[in-house]
Motif scaffolding. Structure first.
Motif, PDB file in Angstrom:
ATOM      1  N   GLY A 136     -22.208 -12.491 -36.312  1.00 32.09           N
ATOM      2  CA  GLY A 136     -20.983 -12.967 -35.673  1.00 32.09           C
ATOM      3  C   GLY A 136     -21.247 -13.806 -34.441  1.00 32.09           C
ATOM      4  O   GLY A 136     -20.364 -14.552 -33.989  1.00 32.09           O
ATOM      5  N   HIS A 137     -22.466 -13.694 -33.898  1.00 32.47           N
ATOM      6  CA  HIS A 137     -22.814 -14.464 -32.705  1.00 32.47           C
ATOM      7  C   HIS A 137     -23.796 -15.583 -33.017  1.00 32.47           C
ATOM      8  O   HIS A 137     -24.434 -16.124 -32.102  1.00 32.47           O
ATOM      9  N   SER A 138     -23.891 -15.937 -34.291  1.00 27.88           N
ATOM     10  CA  SER A 138     -24.555 -17.199 -34.639  1.00 27.88           C
ATOM     11  C   SER A 138     -23.563 -18.328 -34.360  1.00 27.88           C
ATOM     12  O   SER A 138     -22.350 -18.115 -34.376  1.00 27.88           O
ATOM     13  N   PRO A 143     -21.095 -25.832 -32.193  1.00 28.78           N
ATOM     14  CA  PRO A 143     -21.729 -26.013 -30.879  1.00 28.78           C
ATOM     15  C   PRO A 143     -20.699 -26.402 -29.819  1.00 28.78           C
ATOM     16  O   PRO A 143     -19.811 -27.232 -30.075  1.00 28.78           O
ATOM     17  N   ASP A 144     -20.790 -25.763 -28.659  1.00 34.40           N
ATOM     18  CA  ASP A 144     -19.887 -26.028 -27.533  1.00 34.40           C
ATOM     19  C   ASP A 144     -18.427 -25.735 -27.913  1.00 34.40           C
ATOM     20  O   ASP A 144     -17.497 -26.363 -27.384  1.00 34.40           O
ATOM     21  N   GLY A 145     -18.226 -24.788 -28.784  1.00 28.84           N
ATOM     22  CA  GLY A 145     -16.877 -24.428 -29.227  1.00 28.84           C
ATOM     23  C   GLY A 145     -16.247 -23.361 -28.354  1.00 28.84           C
ATOM     24  O   GLY A 145     -16.486 -23.296 -27.143  1.00 28.84           O
ATOM     25  N   ARG A 146     -15.435 -22.511 -28.974  1.00 26.57           N
ATOM     26  CA  ARG A 146     -14.703 -21.482 -28.229  1.00 26.57           C
ATOM     27  C   ARG A 146     -15.658 -20.531 -27.523  1.00 26.57           C
ATOM     28  O   ARG A 146     -16.694 -20.154 -28.068  1.00 26.57           O
ATOM     29  N   LYS A 147     -15.275 -20.132 -26.317  1.00 27.78           N
ATOM     30  CA  LYS A 147     -16.118 -19.215 -25.553  1.00 27.78           C
ATOM     31  C   LYS A 147     -16.059 -17.817 -26.156  1.00 27.78           C
ATOM     32  O   LYS A 147     -15.015 -17.350 -26.595  1.00 27.78           O
ATOM     33  N   GLY A 200     -21.311 -14.682 -24.239  1.00 28.54           N
ATOM     34  CA  GLY A 200     -21.896 -15.718 -23.388  1.00 28.54           C
ATOM     35  C   GLY A 200     -22.109 -17.029 -24.107  1.00 28.54           C
ATOM     36  O   GLY A 200     -22.271 -18.074 -23.469  1.00 28.54           O
ATOM     37  N   ASN A 201     -22.120 -17.006 -25.442  1.00 29.13           N
ATOM     38  CA  ASN A 201     -22.255 -18.244 -26.217  1.00 29.13           C
ATOM     39  C   ASN A 201     -20.923 -18.978 -26.314  1.00 29.13           C
ATOM     40  O   ASN A 201     -19.867 -18.439 -25.961  1.00 29.13           O
TER      41      ASN A 201
END
Length: 338
Positions: free
Chosen positions: A104-106, A110-114, A118-119
């Motif tokens: 789920g944290h892959s 890129p640079d999408g929803r926070k 932390g990603n």
């Protein structure tokens, strides 16, 4: 009422944690607060072995042990977040510190929803149940969208809901593709309360697996559904008790339901066709719920007798195979409403 005593009594308690668990110690839980030494606290109360494990990992272990004949299984558990449990030859692959399987944290965008991790652009920010609900609340102008509403509107042909779910299936196909090229599992199981009720979403997902390295990946919806984690806890306790890593209790995955006059609900019948020379038996198990309750479940191994271990329904257990030993496994399952 209580089940009759078995020769070995309760052999273990397993707690399913929605969060990060490392060597049976709670590291992080996103949706509620639990003390890291929960295992120690429980062992001070109960006289049997206590296991703590990530919920998605237990779901995968349940699918591997009771729901599949495959030697390597990845189970995608889709709830508020998304987690993957990875099992190869009976062993959970959790990584050095328990972080393996946090698909789920892959990064999907890129640079999408926070994301709280932390990603930015994590898969679960777009493809989890919560992401579906949030998108439809905004699109339909409805508060408190849940899986029941989503399923109802999809089946009635609501174009907005159908578009959102087809997009969701596409997002999940990307996750399955990534899992396929990294792990090459025999089987990927989708465990989602929405996908259980709308089987065609699996077809849509598989249709989006177009790459050479993932197009042949076998993808199915979970047959164990909400009980996958429950049976995973049973499998983990049983592995520990018997000192067996590769435990297969249902290599054919033959499951049927029937109305029981004893329990007043649906019972599960598992044909236990084990690779370890355990005689075949059909054993009624009570309908099991996903709330925070203590469950007993009937299991067996070789060289003794079957003993009923099902609360409120001990007379429904068919003890027809004498060369088996009965023992009960109990554990607490914590799962929020899905």
């Amino acid at each position: 009422q209580h089940a009759e005593e078995t020769p070995h009594g309760i052999i273990g308690l397993c707690v399913a944690i929605h969060g990060l668990v490392d060597q049976e110690e709670i590291v992080f839980t996103p949706n509620y607060t639990l003390q890291s030494d929960l295992k120690v606290q429980l062992e001070d109360v109960y006289p049997f072995y206590v296991h703590l494990e990530n919920e998605a990992n237990l779901a995968a272990l349940g699918e591997y042990t009771f729901g599949s004949s495959s030697d390597s299984v990845v189970s995608l558990s889709i709830h508020t977040g998304i987690g993957a449990g990875i099992v190869e030859n009976g062993k959970l692959r959790t990584g050095k510190t328990g972080k393996a399987g946090e698909i789920g944290h892959s990064i999907l965008y890129p640079d999408g929803r926070k994301c709280p991790c932390g990603n930015e652009g994590c898969l679960e920010q777009y493809a989890s149940h919560q992401a579906i609900y949030s998108e439809l609340e905004q699109a339909l102008g409805l508060p408190d969208v849940n899986s029941s509403l989503v399923i109802e509107r999809y089946k009635k042909g609501d174009p907005t809901v159908q578009k959102v779910l087809r997009t969701n299936a596409h997002y999940l196909s990307i996750a399955v593709n990534n899992l396929a090229v990294i792990y090459e599992p025999d089987l990927v199981v989708i465990n989602s309360s929405i996908y259980w009720q709308i089987p065609e979403l699996i077809t849509i997902l598989k249709g989006d697996l177009k790459g050479k390295f993932s197009c042949d990946t076998r993808v199915i919806s979970s047959s164990l559904k909400r009980k996958a984690t429950l049976f995973g806890g049973v499998a983990k306790s049983t592995q520990n008790f018997l000192n067996i890593q590769n435990l297969k209790m249902n290599t054919e995955a033959k499951i049927k339901t029937t109305r029981s006059n004893i329990t007043g609900g649906f019972d599960l019948y598992f044909e236990l066709l084990s690779r370890s020379n355990i005689p075949t038996a059909s054993i009624p198990l009570p309908a099991l719920r996903s709330s925070a309750v203590l469950h007993h479940i009937f299991l067996f191994s070789r060289h003794s007798r079957i003993v009923p271990a099902v609360p409120h329904a001990s007379s429904s257990v068919q003890s027809t195979y004498s060369p088996c030993v009965g023992f009960s496994a109990s554990f607490v399952l914590h799962s929020p409403d899905l």
